[in-house]
Design a protein around this motif. Structure first.
Motif, PDB file in Angstrom:
ATOM      1  N   ARG A   1       7.357  19.980  -8.965  1.00  0.00           N
ATOM      2  CA  ARG A   1       6.116  20.482  -9.698  1.00  0.00           C
ATOM      3  C   ARG A   1       6.699  21.863 -10.537  1.00  0.00           C
ATOM      4  O   ARG A   1       6.102  22.352 -11.657  1.00  0.00           O
ATOM      5  N   ARG A   2       7.309  22.666  -9.661  1.00  0.00           N
ATOM      6  CA  ARG A   2       7.946  23.749 -10.588  1.00  0.00           C
ATOM      7  C   ARG A   2       8.736  23.443 -11.722  1.00  0.00           C
ATOM      8  O   ARG A   2       8.473  24.172 -12.720  1.00  0.00           O
ATOM      9  N   ARG A   3       9.575  22.578 -11.697  1.00  0.00           N
ATOM     10  CA  ARG A   3      10.103  22.150 -12.935  1.00  0.00           C
ATOM     11  C   ARG A   3       9.606  21.500 -14.048  1.00  0.00           C
ATOM     12  O   ARG A   3       9.603  21.860 -15.080  1.00  0.00           O
ATOM     13  N   ARG A   4       8.491  20.844 -13.614  1.00  0.00           N
ATOM     14  CA  ARG A   4       7.363  20.230 -14.449  1.00  0.00           C
ATOM     15  C   ARG A   4       6.796  21.164 -15.206  1.00  0.00           C
ATOM     16  O   ARG A   4       6.321  21.204 -16.416  1.00  0.00           O
ATOM     17  N   SER A   5       6.244  22.399 -14.266  1.00  0.00           N
ATOM     18  CA  SER A   5       5.415  23.537 -15.013  1.00  0.00           C
ATOM     19  C   SER A   5       6.261  24.435 -15.802  1.00  0.00           C
ATOM     20  O   SER A   5       5.633  24.617 -16.782  1.00  0.00           O
TER      21      SER A   5
ATOM     22  N   MET B   1       0.802  -1.205  -0.035  1.00  0.00           N
ATOM     23  CA  MET B   1       0.064   0.001  -0.062  1.00  0.00           C
ATOM     24  C   MET B   1       0.829   1.435  -0.096  1.00  0.00           C
ATOM     25  O   MET B   1       0.575   2.316  -0.863  1.00  0.00           O
ATOM     26  N   LYS B   2       1.924   1.082   0.578  1.00  0.00           N
ATOM     27  CA  LYS B   2       2.779   2.343   0.558  1.00  0.00           C
ATOM     28  C   LYS B   2       3.444   2.651  -0.772  1.00  0.00           C
ATOM     29  O   LYS B   2       3.373   3.814  -0.973  1.00  0.00           O
ATOM     30  N   LEU B   3       3.715   1.565  -1.603  1.00  0.00           N
ATOM     31  CA  LEU B   3       4.302   1.764  -2.775  1.00  0.00           C
ATOM     32  C   LEU B   3       3.248   2.280  -3.729  1.00  0.00           C
ATOM     33  O   LEU B   3       3.559   3.256  -4.487  1.00  0.00           O
ATOM     34  N   LEU B   4       2.021   2.268  -3.486  1.00  0.00           N
ATOM     35  CA  LEU B   4       0.843   2.848  -4.213  1.00  0.00           C
ATOM     36  C   LEU B   4       1.112   4.313  -4.172  1.00  0.00           C
ATOM     37  O   LEU B   4       0.826   4.921  -5.089  1.00  0.00           O
ATOM     38  N   PHE B   5       1.027   4.869  -2.893  1.00  0.00           N
ATOM     39  CA  PHE B   5       1.059   6.194  -2.719  1.00  0.00           C
ATOM     40  C   PHE B   5       2.432   7.115  -2.659  1.00  0.00           C
ATOM     41  O   PHE B   5       2.373   8.225  -2.553  1.00  0.00           O
ATOM     42  N   GLN B   6       3.460   6.465  -3.152  1.00  0.00           N
ATOM     43  CA  GLN B   6       4.829   6.831  -3.041  1.00  0.00           C
ATOM     44  C   GLN B   6       4.739   8.044  -4.029  1.00  0.00           C
ATOM     45  O   GLN B   6       5.399   9.057  -3.938  1.00  0.00           O
ATOM     46  N   ASP B   7       4.310   8.027  -5.342  1.00  0.00           N
ATOM     47  CA  ASP B   7       4.394   8.620  -6.297  1.00  0.00           C
ATOM     48  C   ASP B   7       3.483  10.067  -6.046  1.00  0.00           C
ATOM     49  O   ASP B   7       3.705  11.012  -6.795  1.00  0.00           O
ATOM     50  N   LEU B   8       2.619   9.940  -5.380  1.00  0.00           N
ATOM     51  CA  LEU B   8       1.629  10.972  -5.179  1.00  0.00           C
ATOM     52  C   LEU B   8       2.389  12.064  -4.622  1.00  0.00           C
ATOM     53  O   LEU B   8       1.929  13.512  -4.671  1.00  0.00           O
ATOM     54  N   ASP B   9       3.320  12.138  -3.491  1.00  0.00           N
ATOM     55  CA  ASP B   9       3.754  12.988  -2.950  1.00  0.00           C
ATOM     56  C   ASP B   9       5.370  12.762  -2.937  1.00  0.00           C
ATOM     57  O   ASP B   9       5.999  12.147  -1.729  1.00  0.00           O
ATOM     58  N   PRO B  10       6.037  13.107  -3.963  1.00  0.00           N
ATOM     59  CA  PRO B  10       7.511  13.072  -3.847  1.00  0.00           C
ATOM     60  C   PRO B  10       8.112  13.833  -2.915  1.00  0.00           C
ATOM     61  O   PRO B  10       7.532  14.851  -2.133  1.00  0.00           O
ATOM     62  N   PRO B  11       9.401  13.182  -2.387  1.00  0.00           N
ATOM     63  CA  PRO B  11      10.093  14.226  -1.126  1.00  0.00           C
ATOM     64  C   PRO B  11      10.443  15.623  -1.501  1.00  0.00           C
ATOM     65  O   PRO B  11      10.094  16.353  -0.496  1.00  0.00           O
ATOM     66  N   CYS B  12      10.457  16.066  -2.571  1.00  0.00           N
ATOM     67  CA  CYS B  12      10.600  17.261  -2.920  1.00  0.00           C
ATOM     68  C   CYS B  12       9.702  18.063  -3.993  1.00  0.00           C
ATOM     69  O   CYS B  12      10.034  18.206  -4.809  1.00  0.00           O
ATOM     70  N   GLY B  13       8.559  17.812  -3.482  1.00  0.00           N
ATOM     71  CA  GLY B  13       7.244  18.033  -4.331  1.00  0.00           C
ATOM     72  C   GLY B  13       7.389  19.215  -5.104  1.00  0.00           C
ATOM     73  O   GLY B  13       6.802  19.373  -6.225  1.00  0.00           O
ATOM     74  N   THR B  14       7.411  20.446  -4.047  1.00  0.00           N
ATOM     75  CA  THR B  14       7.332  21.715  -4.822  1.00  0.00           C
ATOM     76  C   THR B  14       8.223  21.901  -5.987  1.00  0.00           C
ATOM     77  O   THR B  14       7.992  22.359  -7.159  1.00  0.00           O
ATOM     78  N   GLU B  15       9.639  21.531  -5.712  1.00  0.00           N
ATOM     79  CA  GLU B  15      10.654  21.564  -6.628  1.00  0.00           C
ATOM     80  C   GLU B  15      10.303  20.885  -7.983  1.00  0.00           C
ATOM     81  O   GLU B  15      10.519  21.242  -9.017  1.00  0.00           O
TER      82      GLU B  15
END
Length: 95
Positions: free
Chosen positions: A17-21, A1-15
């Motif tokens: 998302r900024r790079r992707r945007s 179950m932990k593996l399922l939600f691992q990609d939803l909140d990466p450790p450096c989420g803001t960075e």
């Protein structure tokens, strides 16, 4: 179950998302610029073609005798007659 939600909140989420945007904005901007430039280039080529045709360099011109000497001031007097053999031959040619 932990593996399922691992990609939803990466450790450096803001960075991430900024790079992707930023990458998405750059891709869209590149597409818009490419579309604008391709339209500009196509318009330039069409204009060059039309000016070549209009300057009497690009097409064969058929005219009656005397048109280039005196007919430019009265061009309708030098049109090919409807029943002319030359006109019917030209009209039969494929485009």
């Amino acid at each position: 179950m932990k593996l399922l939600f691992q990609d939803l909140d990466p450790p450096c989420g803001t960075e991430v998302r900024r790079r992707r945007s930023g990458l998405a904005i750059v891709a869209v901007a590149f597409g818009v610029v490419a579309l604008l430039l391709s339209g500009f280039i196509e318009s330039t080529l069409v204009g060059m073609r039309e000016s070549t045709i209009g300057s009497r360099l690009g097409h064969i011109q058929v005219s009656r005798i005397g048109y280039f000497r005196v007919g430019q001031s009265e061009p309708f007097a030098y049109l090919l007659p409807q029943d002319s053999e030359v006109r019917t031959m030209i009209e039969r040619l494929p485009e």
